[in-house]
Design a protein around this motif. Structure first.
Motif, PDB file in Angstrom:
ATOM      1  N   VAL A   1       6.056  21.368  -3.459  1.00  0.00           N
ATOM      2  CA  VAL A   1       5.622  20.169  -2.758  1.00  0.00           C
ATOM      3  C   VAL A   1       6.782  19.183  -2.631  1.00  0.00           C
ATOM      4  CG1 VAL A   1       4.092  18.172  -2.837  1.00  0.00           C
ATOM      5  CG2 VAL A   1       3.221  20.426  -3.443  1.00  0.00           C
ATOM      6  N   ARG A   2       6.989  18.690  -1.426  1.00  0.00           N
ATOM      7  CA  ARG A   2       8.035  17.704  -1.166  1.00  0.00           C
ATOM      8  C   ARG A   2       7.389  16.400  -0.720  1.00  0.00           C
ATOM      9  NH1 ARG A   2      10.249  20.856  -3.631  1.00  0.00           N
ATOM     10  NH2 ARG A   2      12.155  22.042  -3.200  1.00  0.00           N
ATOM     11  N   GLU A   3       7.895  15.298  -1.243  1.00  0.00           N
ATOM     12  CA  GLU A   3       7.394  13.983  -0.867  1.00  0.00           C
ATOM     13  C   GLU A   3       8.382  13.318   0.080  1.00  0.00           C
ATOM     14  OE1 GLU A   3       6.975  12.127  -4.647  1.00  0.00           O
ATOM     15  OE2 GLU A   3       4.852  12.653  -4.800  1.00  0.00           O
ATOM     16  N   PHE A   4       7.891  12.939   1.245  1.00  0.00           N
ATOM     17  CA  PHE A   4       8.725  12.251   2.226  1.00  0.00           C
ATOM     18  C   PHE A   4       8.559  10.751   2.024  1.00  0.00           C
ATOM     19  CE2 PHE A   4       9.155  10.475   6.628  1.00  0.00           C
ATOM     20  CZ  PHE A   4      10.518  10.623   6.706  1.00  0.00           C
ATOM     21  N   LYS A   5       9.669  10.061   1.761  1.00  0.00           N
ATOM     22  CA  LYS A   5       9.637   8.637   1.446  1.00  0.00           C
ATOM     23  C   LYS A   5       9.916   7.800   2.684  1.00  0.00           C
ATOM     24  CE  LYS A   5      11.115   9.343  -3.345  1.00  0.00           C
ATOM     25  NZ  LYS A   5      11.086  10.816  -3.278  1.00  0.00           N
TER      26      LYS A   5
ATOM     27  N   ALA B   1       7.796  -1.436   5.930  1.00  0.00           N
ATOM     28  CA  ALA B   1       7.340  -1.088   7.270  1.00  0.00           C
ATOM     29  C   ALA B   1       5.840  -0.823   7.226  1.00  0.00           C
ATOM     30  CB  ALA B   1       8.089   0.140   7.809  1.00  0.00           C
ATOM     31  N   GLU B   2       5.167  -1.083   8.331  1.00  0.00           N
ATOM     32  CA  GLU B   2       3.723  -0.861   8.416  1.00  0.00           C
ATOM     33  C   GLU B   2       3.438   0.457   9.125  1.00  0.00           C
ATOM     34  OE1 GLU B   2      -0.317  -2.739  10.476  1.00  0.00           O
ATOM     35  OE2 GLU B   2       1.617  -3.736  10.701  1.00  0.00           O
ATOM     36  N   ILE B   3       2.549   1.260   8.571  1.00  0.00           N
ATOM     37  CA  ILE B   3       2.154   2.514   9.195  1.00  0.00           C
ATOM     38  C   ILE B   3       1.171   2.197  10.316  1.00  0.00           C
ATOM     39  CG2 ILE B   3       1.026   4.741   8.859  1.00  0.00           C
ATOM     40  CD1 ILE B   3       1.952   4.680   5.961  1.00  0.00           C
TER      41      ILE B   3
ATOM     42  N   GLN C   1       9.461  17.336  13.406  1.00  0.00           N
ATOM     43  CA  GLN C   1       8.207  16.932  14.047  1.00  0.00           C
ATOM     44  C   GLN C   1       7.857  15.505  13.650  1.00  0.00           C
ATOM     45  OE1 GLN C   1       4.894  19.583  13.393  1.00  0.00           O
ATOM     46  NE2 GLN C   1       3.377  18.014  13.887  1.00  0.00           N
ATOM     47  N   VAL C   2       7.456  14.694  14.634  1.00  0.00           N
ATOM     48  CA  VAL C   2       7.057  13.318  14.359  1.00  0.00           C
ATOM     49  C   VAL C   2       5.692  13.329  13.679  1.00  0.00           C
ATOM     50  CG1 VAL C   2       6.434  11.108  15.384  1.00  0.00           C
ATOM     51  CG2 VAL C   2       8.389  12.377  16.271  1.00  0.00           C
ATOM     52  N   VAL C   3       5.598  12.692  12.504  1.00  0.00           N
ATOM     53  CA  VAL C   3       4.344  12.692  11.756  1.00  0.00           C
ATOM     54  C   VAL C   3       3.647  11.336  11.773  1.00  0.00           C
ATOM     55  CG1 VAL C   3       5.026  14.576  10.233  1.00  0.00           C
ATOM     56  CG2 VAL C   3       5.597  12.218   9.595  1.00  0.00           C
ATOM     57  N   CYS C   4       4.401  10.263  12.021  1.00  0.00           N
ATOM     58  CA  CYS C   4       3.752   8.951  12.069  1.00  0.00           C
ATOM     59  C   CYS C   4       4.627   7.959  12.818  1.00  0.00           C
ATOM     60  CB  CYS C   4       3.452   8.428  10.662  1.00  0.00           C
ATOM     61  SG  CYS C   4       4.902   7.965   9.699  1.00  0.00           S
TER      62      CYS C   4
ATOM     63  N   PHE D   1      -0.943   6.842   2.340  1.00  0.00           N
ATOM     64  CA  PHE D   1      -1.403   5.518   2.751  1.00  0.00           C
ATOM     65  C   PHE D   1      -2.156   5.616   4.073  1.00  0.00           C
ATOM     66  CE2 PHE D   1       2.384   4.879   0.183  1.00  0.00           C
ATOM     67  CZ  PHE D   1       1.984   3.881  -0.696  1.00  0.00           C
ATOM     68  N   PRO D   2      -3.209   4.825   4.255  1.00  0.00           N
ATOM     69  CA  PRO D   2      -3.922   4.815   5.535  1.00  0.00           C
ATOM     70  C   PRO D   2      -3.168   3.992   6.576  1.00  0.00           C
ATOM     71  CG  PRO D   2      -4.924   3.245   4.032  1.00  0.00           C
ATOM     72  CD  PRO D   2      -3.857   3.957   3.243  1.00  0.00           C
ATOM     73  N   GLU D   3      -3.586   4.125   7.831  1.00  0.00           N
ATOM     74  CA  GLU D   3      -3.008   3.317   8.905  1.00  0.00           C
ATOM     75  C   GLU D   3      -3.264   1.836   8.635  1.00  0.00           C
ATOM     76  OE1 GLU D   3      -4.842   4.776  12.419  1.00  0.00           O
ATOM     77  OE2 GLU D   3      -3.740   6.676  12.444  1.00  0.00           O
ATOM     78  N   GLY D   4      -2.290   1.014   9.013  1.00  0.00           N
ATOM     79  CA  GLY D   4      -2.417  -0.423   8.794  1.00  0.00           C
ATOM     80  C   GLY D   4      -1.867  -0.914   7.479  1.00  0.00           C
ATOM     81  N   THR D   5      -1.333  -0.002   6.657  1.00  0.00           N
ATOM     82  CA  THR D   5      -0.795  -0.390   5.350  1.00  0.00           C
ATOM     83  C   THR D   5       0.702  -0.649   5.442  1.00  0.00           C
ATOM     84  OG1 THR D   5      -2.450   0.994   4.250  1.00  0.00           O
ATOM     85  CG2 THR D   5      -0.570   0.288   2.933  1.00  0.00           C
ATOM     86  N   THR D   6       1.160  -1.724   4.821  1.00  0.00           N
ATOM     87  CA  THR D   6       2.587  -2.014   4.736  1.00  0.00           C
ATOM     88  C   THR D   6       3.144  -1.366   3.476  1.00  0.00           C
ATOM     89  OG1 THR D   6       2.372  -4.094   5.937  1.00  0.00           O
ATOM     90  CG2 THR D   6       4.333  -3.821   4.568  1.00  0.00           C
ATOM     91  N   VAL D   7       4.196  -0.571   3.636  1.00  0.00           N
ATOM     92  CA  VAL D   7       4.730   0.248   2.554  1.00  0.00           C
ATOM     93  C   VAL D   7       6.190  -0.123   2.296  1.00  0.00           C
ATOM     94  CG1 VAL D   7       5.130   2.612   1.753  1.00  0.00           C
ATOM     95  CG2 VAL D   7       3.179   2.122   3.228  1.00  0.00           C
ATOM     96  N   ASP D   8       6.575  -0.200   1.026  1.00  0.00           N
ATOM     97  CA  ASP D   8       7.961  -0.488   0.666  1.00  0.00           C
ATOM     98  C   ASP D   8       8.861   0.684   1.041  1.00  0.00           C
ATOM     99  OD1 ASP D   8       7.013  -2.796  -0.427  1.00  0.00           O
ATOM    100  OD2 ASP D   8       7.056  -2.085  -2.495  1.00  0.00           O
ATOM    101  N   VAL D   9      10.082   0.362   1.446  1.00  0.00           N
ATOM    102  CA  VAL D   9      11.077   1.397   1.692  1.00  0.00           C
ATOM    103  C   VAL D   9      11.336   2.165   0.392  1.00  0.00           C
ATOM    104  CG1 VAL D   9      13.526   1.777   2.190  1.00  0.00           C
ATOM    105  CG2 VAL D   9      12.195   0.218   3.609  1.00  0.00           C
ATOM    106  N   GLY D  10      11.395   3.494   0.483  1.00  0.00           N
ATOM    107  CA  GLY D  10      11.620   4.323  -0.689  1.00  0.00           C
ATOM    108  C   GLY D  10      10.351   4.828  -1.343  1.00  0.00           C
ATOM    109  N   THR D  11       9.173   4.425  -0.835  1.00  0.00           N
ATOM    110  CA  THR D  11       7.893   4.878  -1.383  1.00  0.00           C
ATOM    111  C   THR D  11       7.426   6.128  -0.641  1.00  0.00           C
ATOM    112  OG1 THR D  11       7.290   2.602  -1.917  1.00  0.00           O
ATOM    113  CG2 THR D  11       5.511   4.210  -1.854  1.00  0.00           C
ATOM    114  N   ALA D  12       6.946   7.131  -1.381  1.00  0.00           N
ATOM    115  CA  ALA D  12       6.454   8.366  -0.759  1.00  0.00           C
ATOM    116  C   ALA D  12       5.218   8.069   0.074  1.00  0.00           C
ATOM    117  CB  ALA D  12       6.128   9.402  -1.823  1.00  0.00           C
ATOM    118  N   ILE D  13       5.209   8.538   1.329  1.00  0.00           N
ATOM    119  CA  ILE D  13       4.083   8.275   2.222  1.00  0.00           C
ATOM    120  C   ILE D  13       3.327   9.544   2.596  1.00  0.00           C
ATOM    121  CG2 ILE D  13       5.099   6.181   3.186  1.00  0.00           C
ATOM    122  CD1 ILE D  13       5.979   7.811   5.613  1.00  0.00           C
TER     123      ILE D  13
END
Length: 477
Positions: free
Chosen positions: A9-13, A24-26, A41-44, A68-80
């Motif tokens: 399993v790989r986590e994309f941050k 950034a906000e998803i 491939q574009v995932v989000c 994270f669901p859509e509309g969530t603001t996520v810190d840079v470096g956090t696995a999404i």
């Protein structure tokens, strides 16, 4: 529940997509758990304080989890997102598990939303791109995870067992997905008052919109007849409001937030001076029509903005000191020997100012092509953060809205900005006679710390002279 500690399993941050931005906000997910993805491939799609950006996944595999669901603001470096690079059968989407096995009684259960429990990372994760995370400046909204049906049912049952009766079940948090909750929050709708129509009592987007729609007024009760009394006077109609709500609150974030901060910083840092000139642009408008028929400009956008932009570049070449910036830290004026020409563009996400790199080196057809690409990219919301950095001088065209002119505010780090007013047919003295001519008003704002009145006036006068006699584009270039 499938764990994310497997070697496959790989986590994309969340990467730094904007030169040191911290969050950034998803906006939208293009994949779901169980989908197969390929490298690139574009995932989000995410929105930073500068632009909306599509994020590609850097490996092949099967999506295991969207963190994270859509509309969530996520810190840079956090696995999404977590991806199983070994493939195999897709795992079921994980179900949120309460932190404690026992369900608290309703009297102890808070009514406010609780953030979904998640393991805390051991130390800050490394950033993929950019300059890292500024811990002190990052502000993050709490995550809002959906509750499961079983958890709500347990709350209702526990309430009845504790003697609260059916009324306790009414206080259970309404069932709705995170995007629906965000929609309800934006529209000012209390989900507790919405009648659900989805399976298992889940509130849908349609239910929220139905709750916002204005309700038909109830028929007034028939008045009781009174002998010898005059006819009853009808009560005044209630005030009609938009969508049944008197106010709408829009969160200030992303591009709008960055624009507001930049404009406040510019307005209260650089001493602005604005000068105006009214110009007869009849010959320029004739040249625009001629260029539209020129084979060299076939397929290109040819409009007054193109010639005004070229005229400004010529005026800057004749007065290079206008193309500068103020270095407060070193107390220096930095002269730029290149022109990155910014063009203010209104988009659904707010005002952005992408710029044409090294615009001073481009021929008129090359400038037309660059302007066309800049405008189309901005309208599609695909302008990259790099395209909005490093500007030196900006043009804002308020004339397209029918406005005569304005007093534009400088982009931070720039010394001048030109506002173009509407081009209108007006009476004008031409060759000693009053004739109808195409006329516009130009406004040039500049930083008075490094541009004095003489220099600003020379640039504006040169610009006006070129537009009155556009053949000077050739002789002065």
């Amino acid at each position: 529940m499938t764990t994310m500690t497997e070697a496959s399993v790989r986590e994309f941050k969340m990467p730094d997509v904007g030169e040191g931005l911290t969050e950034a906000e998803i906006l939208k997910w293009y994949v779901q758990p169980g989908d197969t993805v390929t490298d690139g491939q574009v995932v989000c799609e995410v929105e930073t304080a500068k632009a909306a950006v599509e994020l590609p996944i850097p490996y092949d595999g099967v999506v295991r989890e969207l963190r994270f669901p859509e509309g969530t603001t996520v810190d840079v470096g956090t696995a999404i997102i977590a991806v199983d690079i070994a493939g195999g059968a897709p795992a079921e989407a994980p179900v949120p598990v309460p932190a404690e096995a026992s369900v608290p009684a309703p009297a102890e259960q808070p009514e406010a939303e609780q953030p979904e429990a998640e393991p805390k990372p051991q130390g800050r994760q490394p950033v993929l791109v950019g300059y890292g995370v500024a811990v002190s400046s990052t502000k993050r909204r709490p995550r809002k995870g959906p509750e499961t049906v079983s958890a709500q049912a347990a709350q209702a049952i526990q309430g009845e067992l504790n003697g609260h009766g059916p009324g306790a079940a009414a206080k259970v948090r309404p069932l709705a997905k995170p995007p629906v909750r965000k929609l309800a929050k934006d529209l000012g709708v209390d989900l507790a008052t919405v009648i659900p129509s989805g399976p298992d009592g889940i509130i849908t987007r349609e239910d929220v919109h139905a709750a916002v729609a204005p309700q038909a007024p109830a028929a007034p009760a028939a008045p009781v007849p009174v002998p010898a009394a005059p006819a009853a006077v009808a009560a005044p109609a209630p005030v009609v409001t938009f969508d049944g709500a008197r106010e709408t609150r829009i969160p200030v974030k992303g591009v709008r937030k960055m624009t507001a901060q930049a404009m406040i910083g510019s307005a209260f840092t650089a001493p602005h001076v604005t000068e105006f000139v009214t110009v007869d642009v009849t010959r320029t408008m004739k040249l625009v029509e001629e260029l539209k028929q020129d084979k060299e400009f076939q397929g290109l956008r040819v409009n007054p903005l193109l010639l005004i932009a070229k005229a400004l570049l010529v005026a800057i070449r004749r007065n290079p000191d206008i193309n500068a910036s103020w270095d407060e830290a070193n107390q220096e004026i930095v002269l730029k020997h290149y022109v990155n020409l910014g063009i203010a563009a209104a988009t659904p996400r707010g005002l952005i100012v992408p710029n044409i790199k090294d615009a001073h080196t481009k021929t008129l057809p090359q400038l037309a092509e660059a302007l066309g690409e800049l405008v189309s990219t901005a309208r599609e919301g695909k302008t990259s953060p790099a395209a909005m950095q490093g500007g030196t001088v900006t043009i804002t065209n308020v004339g397209v809205f029918g406005v005569d002119t304005g007093t534009p505010i400088l982009n931070p780090g720039e010394s001048a900005i030109l506002a173009i007013g509407a081009i209108k047919l007006q009476p004008w003295v031409h060759k000693g006679k009053v004739k109808p001519r195409q006329v516009t008003t130009l406004a040039l704002s500049f930083d008075h710390r490094l541009v004095d009145g003489e220099l600003g006036s020379k640039v504006l006068a040169d610009l006006a002279a070129i537009l009155e006699q556009p053949k000077r584009l050739i002789t002065w270039a």
